[in-house]
Design a protein around this motif. Structure first.
Motif, PDB file in Angstrom:
ATOM      1  N   SER A  10      90.227 106.504 -50.357  1.00 12.46           N
ATOM      2  CA  SER A  10      89.704 105.844 -49.159  1.00 12.46           C
ATOM      3  C   SER A  10      89.690 104.322 -49.328  1.00 12.46           C
ATOM      4  O   SER A  10      90.069 103.576 -48.415  1.00 12.46           O
ATOM      5  CB  SER A  10      88.287 106.353 -48.871  1.00 12.46           C
ATOM      6  N   THR A  11      89.276 103.858 -50.502  1.00 13.32           N
ATOM      7  CA  THR A  11      89.238 102.419 -50.785  1.00 13.32           C
ATOM      8  C   THR A  11      90.640 101.825 -50.755  1.00 13.32           C
ATOM      9  O   THR A  11      90.860 100.758 -50.174  1.00 13.32           O
ATOM     10  CB  THR A  11      88.580 102.166 -52.160  1.00 13.32           C
ATOM     11  N   VAL A  12      91.600 102.514 -51.367  1.00 13.19           N
ATOM     12  CA  VAL A  12      92.985 102.030 -51.381  1.00 13.19           C
ATOM     13  C   VAL A  12      93.552 102.024 -49.961  1.00 13.19           C
ATOM     14  O   VAL A  12      94.216 101.056 -49.559  1.00 13.19           O
ATOM     15  CB  VAL A  12      93.871 102.885 -52.316  1.00 13.19           C
ATOM     16  N   ASN A  13      93.294 103.066 -49.211  1.00 11.48           N
ATOM     17  CA  ASN A  13      93.774 103.137 -47.828  1.00 11.48           C
ATOM     18  C   ASN A  13      93.244 101.960 -47.011  1.00 11.48           C
ATOM     19  O   ASN A  13      94.000 101.310 -46.281  1.00 11.48           O
ATOM     20  CB  ASN A  13      93.373 104.474 -47.200  1.00 11.48           C
ATOM     21  N   ASP A  14      91.960 101.673 -47.146  1.00  6.73           N
ATOM     22  CA  ASP A  14      91.364 100.523 -46.449  1.00  6.73           C
ATOM     23  C   ASP A  14      92.012  99.218 -46.906  1.00  6.73           C
ATOM     24  O   ASP A  14      92.321  98.345 -46.097  1.00  6.73           O
ATOM     25  CB  ASP A  14      89.851 100.453 -46.688  1.00  6.73           C
ATOM     26  N   PHE A  15      92.220  99.080 -48.208  1.00  4.88           N
ATOM     27  CA  PHE A  15      92.840  97.889 -48.771  1.00  4.88           C
ATOM     28  C   PHE A  15      94.242  97.678 -48.189  1.00  4.88           C
ATOM     29  O   PHE A  15      94.594  96.574 -47.764  1.00  4.88           O
ATOM     30  CB  PHE A  15      92.912  98.022 -50.300  1.00  4.88           C
ATOM     31  N   LEU A  16      95.033  98.731 -48.170  1.00 10.95           N
ATOM     32  CA  LEU A  16      96.416  98.619 -47.691  1.00 10.95           C
ATOM     33  C   LEU A  16      96.487  98.378 -46.183  1.00 10.95           C
ATOM     34  O   LEU A  16      97.448  97.795 -45.688  1.00 10.95           O
ATOM     35  CB  LEU A  16      97.214  99.871 -48.069  1.00 10.95           C
ATOM     36  N   ASN A  17      95.473  98.815 -45.457  1.00 16.87           N
ATOM     37  CA  ASN A  17      95.458  98.617 -44.004  1.00 16.87           C
ATOM     38  C   ASN A  17      94.753  97.344 -43.565  1.00 16.87           C
ATOM     39  O   ASN A  17      94.835  96.981 -42.399  1.00 16.87           O
ATOM     40  CB  ASN A  17      94.815  99.824 -43.315  1.00 16.87           C
ATOM     41  N   ASN A  18      94.067  96.673 -44.493  1.00 18.31           N
ATOM     42  CA  ASN A  18      93.338  95.458 -44.126  1.00 18.31           C
ATOM     43  C   ASN A  18      93.724  94.261 -44.990  1.00 18.31           C
ATOM     44  O   ASN A  18      94.375  93.344 -44.522  1.00 18.31           O
ATOM     45  CB  ASN A  18      91.827  95.716 -44.189  1.00 18.31           C
ATOM     46  N   GLU A  19      93.325  94.291 -46.271  1.00 18.81           N
ATOM     47  CA  GLU A  19      93.603  93.145 -47.146  1.00 18.81           C
ATOM     48  C   GLU A  19      95.090  92.846 -47.253  1.00 18.81           C
ATOM     49  O   GLU A  19      95.487  91.689 -47.237  1.00 18.81           O
ATOM     50  CB  GLU A  19      93.022  93.358 -48.546  1.00 18.81           C
ATOM     51  N   LEU A  20      95.912  93.889 -47.398  1.00 18.11           N
ATOM     52  CA  LEU A  20      97.351  93.651 -47.527  1.00 18.11           C
ATOM     53  C   LEU A  20      97.879  92.882 -46.322  1.00 18.11           C
ATOM     54  O   LEU A  20      98.666  91.946 -46.473  1.00 18.11           O
ATOM     55  CB  LEU A  20      98.126  94.955 -47.694  1.00 18.11           C
ATOM     56  N   LEU A  21      97.435  93.237 -45.142  1.00 20.02           N
ATOM     57  CA  LEU A  21      97.895  92.535 -43.939  1.00 20.02           C
ATOM     58  C   LEU A  21      97.478  91.065 -43.970  1.00 20.02           C
ATOM     59  O   LEU A  21      98.241  90.186 -43.566  1.00 20.02           O
ATOM     60  CB  LEU A  21      97.366  93.230 -42.683  1.00 20.02           C
ATOM     61  N   ASP A  22      96.283  90.804 -44.490  1.00 16.28           N
ATOM     62  CA  ASP A  22      95.808  89.427 -44.648  1.00 16.28           C
ATOM     63  C   ASP A  22      96.657  88.678 -45.669  1.00 16.28           C
ATOM     64  O   ASP A  22      97.063  87.539 -45.442  1.00 16.28           O
ATOM     65  CB  ASP A  22      94.333  89.438 -45.067  1.00 16.28           C
ATOM     66  N   TYR A  23      96.944  89.323 -46.795  1.00 14.90           N
ATOM     67  CA  TYR A  23      97.791  88.702 -47.822  1.00 14.90           C
ATOM     68  C   TYR A  23      99.168  88.365 -47.253  1.00 14.90           C
ATOM     69  O   TYR A  23      99.694  87.281 -47.477  1.00 14.90           O
ATOM     70  CB  TYR A  23      97.982  89.630 -49.021  1.00 14.90           C
ATOM     71  N   LEU A  24      99.758  89.320 -46.537  1.00 17.14           N
ATOM     72  CA  LEU A  24     101.093  89.104 -45.968  1.00 17.14           C
ATOM     73  C   LEU A  24     101.084  87.931 -44.991  1.00 17.14           C
ATOM     74  O   LEU A  24     101.978  87.085 -45.024  1.00 17.14           O
ATOM     75  CB  LEU A  24     101.589  90.374 -45.272  1.00 17.14           C
ATOM     76  N   ALA A  25     100.086  87.885 -44.132  1.00 19.39           N
ATOM     77  CA  ALA A  25     100.003  86.801 -43.142  1.00 19.39           C
ATOM     78  C   ALA A  25      99.869  85.443 -43.836  1.00 19.39           C
ATOM     79  O   ALA A  25     100.549  84.483 -43.466  1.00 19.39           O
ATOM     80  CB  ALA A  25      98.827  87.033 -42.194  1.00 19.39           C
ATOM     81  N   ASN A  26      99.014  85.372 -44.846  1.00 18.51           N
ATOM     82  CA  ASN A  26      98.805  84.108 -45.555  1.00 18.51           C
ATOM     83  C   ASN A  26      99.988  83.714 -46.438  1.00 18.51           C
ATOM     84  O   ASN A  26     100.153  82.540 -46.768  1.00 18.51           O
ATOM     85  CB  ASN A  26      97.525  84.175 -46.386  1.00 18.51           C
ATOM     86  N   ALA A  27     100.806  84.690 -46.813  1.00 23.46           N
ATOM     87  CA  ALA A  27     101.987  84.416 -47.639  1.00 23.46           C
ATOM     88  C   ALA A  27     103.215  84.131 -46.776  1.00 23.46           C
ATOM     89  O   ALA A  27     104.259  83.762 -47.299  1.00 23.46           O
ATOM     90  CB  ALA A  27     102.269  85.600 -48.554  1.00 23.46           C
ATOM     91  N   GLY A  28     103.091  84.323 -45.458  1.00 22.15           N
ATOM     92  CA  GLY A  28     104.242  84.144 -44.580  1.00 22.15           C
ATOM     93  C   GLY A  28     105.274  85.238 -44.788  1.00 22.15           C
ATOM     94  O   GLY A  28     106.474  85.003 -44.671  1.00 22.15           O
ATOM     95  N   MET A  29     104.793  86.439 -45.089  1.00 17.22           N
ATOM     96  CA  MET A  29     105.682  87.557 -45.393  1.00 17.22           C
ATOM     97  C   MET A  29     105.454  88.706 -44.417  1.00 17.22           C
ATOM     98  O   MET A  29     104.471  88.707 -43.678  1.00 17.22           O
ATOM     99  CB  MET A  29     105.444  88.044 -46.836  1.00 17.22           C
ATOM    100  N   HIS A  30     106.359  89.675 -44.460  1.00 18.81           N
ATOM    101  CA  HIS A  30     106.257  90.897 -43.664  1.00 18.81           C
ATOM    102  C   HIS A  30     106.206  92.091 -44.608  1.00 18.81           C
ATOM    103  O   HIS A  30     106.565  91.975 -45.782  1.00 18.81           O
ATOM    104  CB  HIS A  30     107.459  91.030 -42.726  1.00 18.81           C
ATOM    105  N   ARG A  31     105.802  93.231 -44.073  1.00 16.86           N
ATOM    106  CA  ARG A  31     105.731  94.453 -44.879  1.00 16.86           C
ATOM    107  C   ARG A  31     107.035  94.722 -45.624  1.00 16.86           C
ATOM    108  O   ARG A  31     107.028  95.090 -46.784  1.00 16.86           O
ATOM    109  CB  ARG A  31     105.438  95.661 -43.992  1.00 16.86           C
ATOM    110  N   THR A  32     108.142  94.544 -44.930  1.00 10.55           N
ATOM    111  CA  THR A  32     109.438  94.862 -45.537  1.00 10.55           C
ATOM    112  C   THR A  32     109.790  93.914 -46.682  1.00 10.55           C
ATOM    113  O   THR A  32     110.623  94.261 -47.518  1.00 10.55           O
ATOM    114  CB  THR A  32     110.561  94.833 -44.485  1.00 10.55           C
ATOM    115  N   ASP A  33     109.167  92.755 -46.742  1.00 10.84           N
ATOM    116  CA  ASP A  33     109.444  91.807 -47.822  1.00 10.84           C
ATOM    117  C   ASP A  33     108.993  92.327 -49.184  1.00 10.84           C
ATOM    118  O   ASP A  33     109.479  91.868 -50.207  1.00 10.84           O
ATOM    119  CB  ASP A  33     108.769  90.459 -47.556  1.00 10.84           C
ATOM    120  N   ILE A  34     108.054  93.261 -49.198  1.00 10.55           N
ATOM    121  CA  ILE A  34     107.546  93.748 -50.481  1.00 10.55           C
ATOM    122  C   ILE A  34     108.255  95.011 -50.943  1.00 10.55           C
ATOM    123  O   ILE A  34     107.910  95.568 -51.977  1.00 10.55           O
ATOM    124  CB  ILE A  34     106.016  93.972 -50.452  1.00 10.55           C
ATOM    125  N   SER A  35     109.268  95.463 -50.210  1.00 15.73           N
ATOM    126  CA  SER A  35     109.935  96.705 -50.589  1.00 15.73           C
ATOM    127  C   SER A  35     110.722  96.585 -51.878  1.00 15.73           C
ATOM    128  O   SER A  35     110.872  97.550 -52.610  1.00 15.73           O
ATOM    129  CB  SER A  35     110.833  97.212 -49.460  1.00 15.73           C
TER     130      SER A  35
END
Length: 151
Positions: free
Chosen positions: A10-35
């Motif tokens: 549950s904690t990881v799911n929340d992290f991937l659906n919230n913090e990751l999106l924040d990290y991506l936005a602040n890094a100027g990246m998209h989900r596909t950039d981390i593939s």
């Protein structure tokens, strides 16, 4: 200590659906950039008094967080990697994954929980490798205290 799989997932799911999106936005990246993350030579250990440099170092740190997350996903077992890539990178719904993988609901959710826990187990190594700080997402069960009664 034993991992609490339900709480960790549950904690990881929340992290991937919230913090990751924040990290991506602040890094100027998209989900596909981390593939397919690559080790980034840009470190965030430089001291600086220049405001522009400090902002760039923050961006580099967000990028390193994203690379660490992508590397963690890529370092998971094959089944976990498939589920995590579909969920995180491709934003595929659970229903679509169940259909595509031809799993029963029960099997899929068990495997997804395992994937999320495997991600949590591997994340700290990759955060260290990318020289960034990401909270430990693992939740451990509290040990049961046994009472010994004197007779």
């Amino acid at each position: 200590m034993e991992l609490d799989k339900v709480k960790t997932a549950s904690t990881v799911n929340d992290f991937l659906n919230n913090e990751l999106l924040d990290y991506l936005a602040n890094a100027g990246m998209h989900r596909t950039d981390i593939s397919s993350p690559q080790l980034n030579a840009t470190g965030s250990n430089h001291s600086s008094s220049n405001s522009a440099e400090e902002k760039m170092l923050k961006i580099f740190d967000y990028q390193n967080k994203c690379w660490a997350i992508g590397s963690t996903i890529n370092n998971c077992s094959e089944t976990s990697r498939k589920i995590l890539k579909a969920s995180v990178i491709n934003a595929t719904s659970d229903i679509q994954q169940i259909s595509a993988l031809n799993y029963s609901d029960r099997t899929f959710y068990r495997k997804k929980q395992e994937a999320l826990c495997e991600f949590a187990q591997r994340l700290q190594y990759w955060a260290y490798r990318y020289d960034t700080n990401i909270s430990d997402l693992r939740i451990f069960k509290k040990e049961k205290v046994q009472r010994v009664e004197n007779i």
